[in-house]
Write an enzyme that holds these catalytic residues in place. Structure first.
Site, PDB file in Angstrom:
ATOM      1  N   GLU A   1       0.831  -1.209   0.000  1.00  0.00           N
ATOM      2  CA  GLU A   1       0.000   0.000   0.000  1.00  0.00           C
ATOM      3  C   GLU A   1       0.864   1.258   0.000  1.00  0.00           C
ATOM      4  O   GLU A   1       2.028   1.218   0.389  1.00  0.00           O
ATOM      5  CB  GLU A   1      -0.880   0.010   1.260  1.00  0.00           C
ATOM      6  CG  GLU A   1      -2.359  -0.158   1.018  1.00  0.00           C
ATOM      7  CD  GLU A   1      -3.034   0.998   0.277  1.00  0.00           C
ATOM      8  OE1 GLU A   1      -2.398   1.708  -0.527  1.00  0.00           O
ATOM      9  OE2 GLU A   1      -4.238   1.181   0.508  1.00  0.00           O
ATOM     10  N   ASP A   2       0.262   2.372  -0.403  1.00  0.00           N
ATOM     11  CA  ASP A   2       0.995   3.636  -0.361  1.00  0.00           C
ATOM     12  C   ASP A   2       0.998   4.204   1.056  1.00  0.00           C
ATOM     13  O   ASP A   2       2.033   4.609   1.575  1.00  0.00           O
ATOM     14  CB  ASP A   2       0.425   4.662  -1.360  1.00  0.00           C
ATOM     15  CG  ASP A   2      -1.084   4.871  -1.235  1.00  0.00           C
ATOM     16  OD1 ASP A   2      -1.742   4.201  -0.399  1.00  0.00           O
ATOM     17  OD2 ASP A   2      -1.618   5.709  -1.985  1.00  0.00           O
TER      18      ASP A   2
ATOM     19  N   ASP B   1      -3.624   5.633   6.731  1.00  0.00           N
ATOM     20  CA  ASP B   1      -4.017   6.899   7.357  1.00  0.00           C
ATOM     21  C   ASP B   1      -4.906   6.561   8.561  1.00  0.00           C
ATOM     22  O   ASP B   1      -4.393   6.262   9.636  1.00  0.00           O
ATOM     23  CB  ASP B   1      -4.723   7.732   6.270  1.00  0.00           C
ATOM     24  CG  ASP B   1      -5.047   9.152   6.682  1.00  0.00           C
ATOM     25  OD1 ASP B   1      -4.683   9.557   7.787  1.00  0.00           O
ATOM     26  OD2 ASP B   1      -5.681   9.875   5.888  1.00  0.00           O
TER      27      ASP B   1
ATOM     28  N   PHE C   1      -1.134  16.421   4.894  1.00  0.00           N
ATOM     29  CA  PHE C   1      -1.499  15.877   3.588  1.00  0.00           C
ATOM     30  C   PHE C   1      -0.295  15.942   2.653  1.00  0.00           C
ATOM     31  O   PHE C   1       0.367  16.964   2.552  1.00  0.00           O
ATOM     32  CB  PHE C   1      -2.677  16.643   2.981  1.00  0.00           C
ATOM     33  CG  PHE C   1      -3.182  15.983   1.735  1.00  0.00           C
ATOM     34  CD1 PHE C   1      -4.013  14.873   1.809  1.00  0.00           C
ATOM     35  CD2 PHE C   1      -2.789  16.444   0.481  1.00  0.00           C
ATOM     36  CE1 PHE C   1      -4.446  14.226   0.658  1.00  0.00           C
ATOM     37  CE2 PHE C   1      -3.219  15.804  -0.678  1.00  0.00           C
ATOM     38  CZ  PHE C   1      -4.052  14.694  -0.589  1.00  0.00           C
TER      39      PHE C   1
ATOM     40  N   ARG D   1       0.974  12.340  -8.840  1.00  0.00           N
ATOM     41  CA  ARG D   1       1.487  10.979  -8.620  1.00  0.00           C
ATOM     42  C   ARG D   1       2.875  10.769  -9.209  1.00  0.00           C
ATOM     43  O   ARG D   1       3.623   9.905  -8.763  1.00  0.00           O
ATOM     44  CB  ARG D   1       0.553   9.941  -9.273  1.00  0.00           C
ATOM     45  CG  ARG D   1      -0.806   9.827  -8.623  1.00  0.00           C
ATOM     46  CD  ARG D   1      -1.491   8.553  -9.101  1.00  0.00           C
ATOM     47  NE  ARG D   1      -2.929   8.544  -8.870  1.00  0.00           N
ATOM     48  CZ  ARG D   1      -3.493   8.208  -7.720  1.00  0.00           C
ATOM     49  NH1 ARG D   1      -2.742   7.868  -6.694  1.00  0.00           N
ATOM     50  NH2 ARG D   1      -4.804   8.229  -7.591  1.00  0.00           N
TER      51      ARG D   1
HETATM   52  P1  IMP Z   1      -7.439   5.437   5.285  1.00  0.00           P
HETATM   53  O1  IMP Z   1      -8.592   4.536   4.982  1.00  0.00           O
HETATM   54  O2  IMP Z   1      -7.874   6.638   6.083  1.00  0.00           O
HETATM   55  O3  IMP Z   1      -6.281   4.714   5.945  1.00  0.00           O
HETATM   56  O4  IMP Z   1      -6.956   6.057   3.905  1.00  0.00           O
HETATM   57  C1  IMP Z   1      -6.083   5.387   3.090  1.00  0.00           C
HETATM   58  C2  IMP Z   1      -6.059   5.954   1.698  1.00  0.00           C
HETATM   59  O5  IMP Z   1      -6.243   7.361   1.682  1.00  0.00           O
HETATM   60  C3  IMP Z   1      -4.697   5.718   1.062  1.00  0.00           C
HETATM   61  O6  IMP Z   1      -4.646   4.494   0.392  1.00  0.00           O
HETATM   62  C4  IMP Z   1      -4.535   6.912   0.167  1.00  0.00           C
HETATM   63  O7  IMP Z   1      -5.047   6.611  -1.111  1.00  0.00           O
HETATM   64  C5  IMP Z   1      -5.352   7.998   0.797  1.00  0.00           C
HETATM   65  N1  IMP Z   1      -4.540   8.981   1.574  1.00  0.00           N
HETATM   66  C6  IMP Z   1      -4.393   9.062   2.913  1.00  0.00           C
HETATM   67  N2  IMP Z   1      -3.594  10.059   3.283  1.00  0.00           N
HETATM   68  C7  IMP Z   1      -3.204  10.659   2.130  1.00  0.00           C
HETATM   69  C8  IMP Z   1      -2.325  11.778   1.840  1.00  0.00           C
HETATM   70  O8  IMP Z   1      -1.734  12.454   2.712  1.00  0.00           O
HETATM   71  N3  IMP Z   1      -2.171  12.080   0.512  1.00  0.00           N
HETATM   72  C9  IMP Z   1      -2.781  11.380  -0.474  1.00  0.00           C
HETATM   73  N4  IMP Z   1      -3.590  10.328  -0.254  1.00  0.00           N
HETATM   74  C10 IMP Z   1      -3.798   9.973   1.039  1.00  0.00           C
HETATM   75 MG    MG Z   2      -4.180   3.829  -1.586  1.00  0.00          MG
END
Ligand code: IMP
Ligand code: MG
Length: 177
Positions: A102-103, A106, A155, A168
């Site tokens: 995963e990237d 969050d 962010f 990206r």
């Molecule tokens: P989560 O469900 O809140 O953990 O969100 C995860 C997804 O939100 C990641 O796979 C990213 O695609 C996106 N995301 C979360 N934080 C960022 C950020 O700082 N920049 C860009 N995308 C983010």
């Molecule tokens: Mg993602």
């Protein structure tokens, strides 16, 4: 490039490409050590993890496979929390050692949902490998097995991550000012 403008917003470089690649090296070495003989299947979560997965896989030297899946929950700069289905999975995961690539983790909600969907395919084991984790924002009890970098609750864009579809392609990571 110290500063970039993405979709009209100003971002400042926070993690240069060389620092990212040093941590990718380290994570790949950990995987090579831990998963030798396990013939893992890496699941790259599109779109955000494409660049990380490419750099990581060039450094993984054990026998393995890589596949690509998609699951997105993000809109603009706030996580919406409503997650969608897993698409694109063509390989059988039954009895396999799966590594999710995963990237960013969050809130962790996306990863939790993804884990549920993957476990329906009856893998032997599932490990999580994330380029980035924002520990302050983690809302759920989740163990990330491999983490390249922990970052503050800001962010960011670049190195695969986007702001409304843009940014990206940036080779380094930039933080919203
Ligand atoms: P989560 O469900 O809140 O953990 O969100 C995860 C997804 O939100 C990641 O796979 C990213 O695609 C996106 N995301 C979360 N934080 C960022 C950020 O700082 N920049 C860009 N995308 C983010
Ligand atoms: Mg993602």
């Amino acid at each position: 490039m110290d500063r970039v403008t993405v979709n009209g917003k100003s971002f400042r470089m926070s993690i240069p490409e060389s620092d990212i690649l040093r941590e990718v090296d380290r994570v790949a070495a950990e995987i090579n050590r831990d998963m030798d003989g396990a013939n893992p299947i890496f699941l790259c979560v599109l779109n955000g993890a494409f660049m990380f997965a490419a750099d990581l896989m060039k450094r993984v030297s054990i026998p393995c496979e890589i596949s690509f899946v998609k699951l997105s929950s993000y809109n603009g700069t706030q996580s919406t929390g409503d997650v969608r289905q897993l698409i694109g999975l063509s390989d059988s995961l039954r009895g396999r050692n799966v590594v999710i690539v995963e990237d960013i983790v969050d809130s962790g909600l996306t990863m939790l949902h993804l884990l549920d969907l993957i476990r329906e395919h009856e893998p032997k084991d599932v490990k999580i490998c994330s380029l980035l984790v924002k520990p302050e924002k983690l809302k759920v009890d989740l163990h990330v097995d491999y983490v390249a970098m922990e970052i503050p609750n800001d962010f960011i864009v670049g190195y695969g991550l986007d702001y409304d579809g843009a940014g990206r392609n940036l080779p380094s990571i930039y933080t919203l000012e």
